[in-house]
Motif scaffolding. Structure first.
Motif, PDB file in Angstrom:
ATOM      1  N   LYS A  51      -5.189  -2.583  -9.362  1.00 15.13           N
ATOM      2  CA  LYS A  51      -5.268  -2.368  -7.927  1.00 15.13           C
ATOM      3  C   LYS A  51      -6.704  -2.587  -7.474  1.00 15.13           C
ATOM      4  O   LYS A  51      -7.627  -1.947  -7.968  1.00 15.13           O
ATOM      5  CB  LYS A  51      -4.820  -0.955  -7.555  1.00 15.13           C
ATOM      6  N   SER A  73     -10.766 -11.475  -3.078  1.00 13.34           N
ATOM      7  CA  SER A  73      -9.641 -10.702  -3.622  1.00 13.34           C
ATOM      8  C   SER A  73      -8.437 -11.585  -3.918  1.00 13.34           C
ATOM      9  O   SER A  73      -7.667 -11.308  -4.838  1.00 13.34           O
ATOM     10  CB  SER A  73      -9.266  -9.564  -2.679  1.00 13.34           C
ATOM     11  N   GLN A  74      -8.294 -12.672  -3.174  1.00 17.02           N
ATOM     12  CA  GLN A  74      -7.171 -13.586  -3.394  1.00 17.02           C
ATOM     13  C   GLN A  74      -7.329 -14.419  -4.667  1.00 17.02           C
ATOM     14  O   GLN A  74      -6.382 -15.048  -5.122  1.00 17.02           O
ATOM     15  CB  GLN A  74      -6.987 -14.504  -2.176  1.00 17.02           C
ATOM     16  N   GLU A  76      -2.416 -11.561 -10.345  1.00 15.55           N
ATOM     17  CA  GLU A  76      -1.637 -10.387 -10.731  1.00 15.55           C
ATOM     18  C   GLU A  76      -2.335  -9.080 -10.363  1.00 15.55           C
ATOM     19  O   GLU A  76      -2.387  -8.141 -11.158  1.00 15.55           O
ATOM     20  CB  GLU A  76      -1.319 -10.428 -12.221  1.00 15.55           C
ATOM     21  N   ALA A  77      -2.844  -9.021  -9.164  1.00 16.61           N
ATOM     22  CA  ALA A  77      -3.486  -7.790  -8.686  1.00 16.61           C
ATOM     23  C   ALA A  77      -2.796  -7.331  -7.414  1.00 16.61           C
ATOM     24  O   ALA A  77      -2.341  -8.138  -6.604  1.00 16.61           O
ATOM     25  CB  ALA A  77      -4.958  -8.024  -8.428  1.00 16.61           C
ATOM     26  N   ASP A  78      -2.746  -6.041  -7.265  1.00 20.00           N
ATOM     27  CA  ASP A  78      -2.297  -5.428  -6.023  1.00 20.00           C
ATOM     28  C   ASP A  78      -3.562  -5.224  -5.192  1.00 20.00           C
ATOM     29  O   ASP A  78      -4.415  -4.411  -5.557  1.00 20.00           O
ATOM     30  CB  ASP A  78      -1.606  -4.102  -6.333  1.00 20.00           C
ATOM     31  N   VAL A  79      -3.702  -5.993  -4.119  1.00 20.63           N
ATOM     32  CA  VAL A  79      -4.930  -5.979  -3.324  1.00 20.63           C
ATOM     33  C   VAL A  79      -4.681  -5.289  -1.986  1.00 20.63           C
ATOM     34  O   VAL A  79      -3.698  -5.566  -1.305  1.00 20.63           O
ATOM     35  CB  VAL A  79      -5.438  -7.419  -3.067  1.00 20.63           C
ATOM     36  N   GLU A  80      -5.592  -4.407  -1.650  1.00 19.20           N
ATOM     37  CA  GLU A  80      -5.575  -3.791  -0.325  1.00 19.20           C
ATOM     38  C   GLU A  80      -6.904  -4.111   0.337  1.00 19.20           C
ATOM     39  O   GLU A  80      -7.967  -3.827  -0.221  1.00 19.20           O
ATOM     40  CB  GLU A  80      -5.389  -2.281  -0.417  1.00 19.20           C
ATOM     41  N   LYS A 132      -8.985   6.440  -1.217  1.00 22.90           N
ATOM     42  CA  LYS A 132      -8.674   5.011  -1.412  1.00 22.90           C
ATOM     43  C   LYS A 132      -9.502   4.439  -2.560  1.00 22.90           C
ATOM     44  O   LYS A 132      -8.991   3.696  -3.392  1.00 22.90           O
ATOM     45  CB  LYS A 132      -8.948   4.202  -0.144  1.00 22.90           C
ATOM     46  N   GLU A 136      -8.144   5.638  -5.884  1.00 16.92           N
ATOM     47  CA  GLU A 136      -6.864   5.036  -6.280  1.00 16.92           C
ATOM     48  C   GLU A 136      -7.015   3.602  -6.781  1.00 16.92           C
ATOM     49  O   GLU A 136      -6.093   3.058  -7.378  1.00 16.92           O
ATOM     50  CB  GLU A 136      -5.885   5.060  -5.091  1.00 16.92           C
ATOM     51  N   ALA A 137      -8.154   2.994  -6.533  1.00 18.05           N
ATOM     52  CA  ALA A 137      -8.374   1.598  -6.919  1.00 18.05           C
ATOM     53  C   ALA A 137      -8.861   1.505  -8.365  1.00 18.05           C
ATOM     54  O   ALA A 137      -9.471   2.426  -8.895  1.00 18.05           O
ATOM     55  CB  ALA A 137      -9.400   0.950  -5.992  1.00 18.05           C
TER      56      ALA A 137
END
Length: 174
Positions: A2, A24-25, A29-33, A65, A68-69
């Motif tokens: 994440k 970030s793009q 295979e990452a969950d990006v916020e 936040k 959680e990363a």
């Protein structure tokens, strides 16, 4: 994995937010916020306000936040050679929750500006201070002359050399 990405800027058209998003793009295979620090706006920090307000919910939410990363990407705008007031205020409030604001997270620090300096002064300050706030800086990159090296319509770095540097930097977050 994440990844939390944001610009240390409150500009609605932030070129630093565009750069953080583009970086970030590049992570597979990452969950990006991608955060907008405008969502965490608070009164200007002072000891008196802290006594009056305690720890504002926005600072608590921002700290959560980060916690959680698994990794952070922050792109710094430069105002008069330093942090933007909006970011500094958010950071100041959050550091009162815990001085270890970055919570040991691996970090990619970026900066950009329309001019040739690429906001390198604020990037150097951020990279130098991050370890004092439990930031594990894996890489840093300043992108000069944003509009000459980035295509906002596709959210991509167009300069091949800078793109290679950015791709290399992103791999260090894993």
């Amino acid at each position: 994995m994440k990844v939390l990405a944001f610009a240390a800027s409150n500009s609605k058209q932030s070129i630093n937010k565009q750069l953080a998003t583009a970086a970030s793009q590049l992570i597979n295979e990452a969950d990006v916020e991608v955060l907008d620090i405008n969502d965490y706006e608070m009164p200007i920090f002072s000891m008196e306000r802290e006594q009056e307000l305690g720890q504002p919910a926005q600072a608590q939410a921002f700290f959560k936040k980060i916690g959680e990363a698994d990794a952070l990407i922050i792109s710094f705008a430069e105002h008069n050679g330093s942090y933007t007031a909006a970011y500094k205020n958010l950071f100041d409030w959050t550091s009162r929750i815990d001085q270890k604001v970055f919570q040991g997270k691996p970090m990619l620090l970026l900066s950009t500006s329309p001019g040739p300096g690429g906001a390198s002064n604020v990037l150097a300050a951020a990279a130098g201070s991050a370890p004092y706030f439990a930031g594990d800086v894996k890489a840093q990159l300043s992108v000069p002359s944003f509009y000459d090296n980035f295509d906002p319509s596709t959210c991509t770095v167009t300069n091949p050399e800078i793109l290679d540097q950015l791709q290399s930097a992103v791999t260090l977050l894993k």
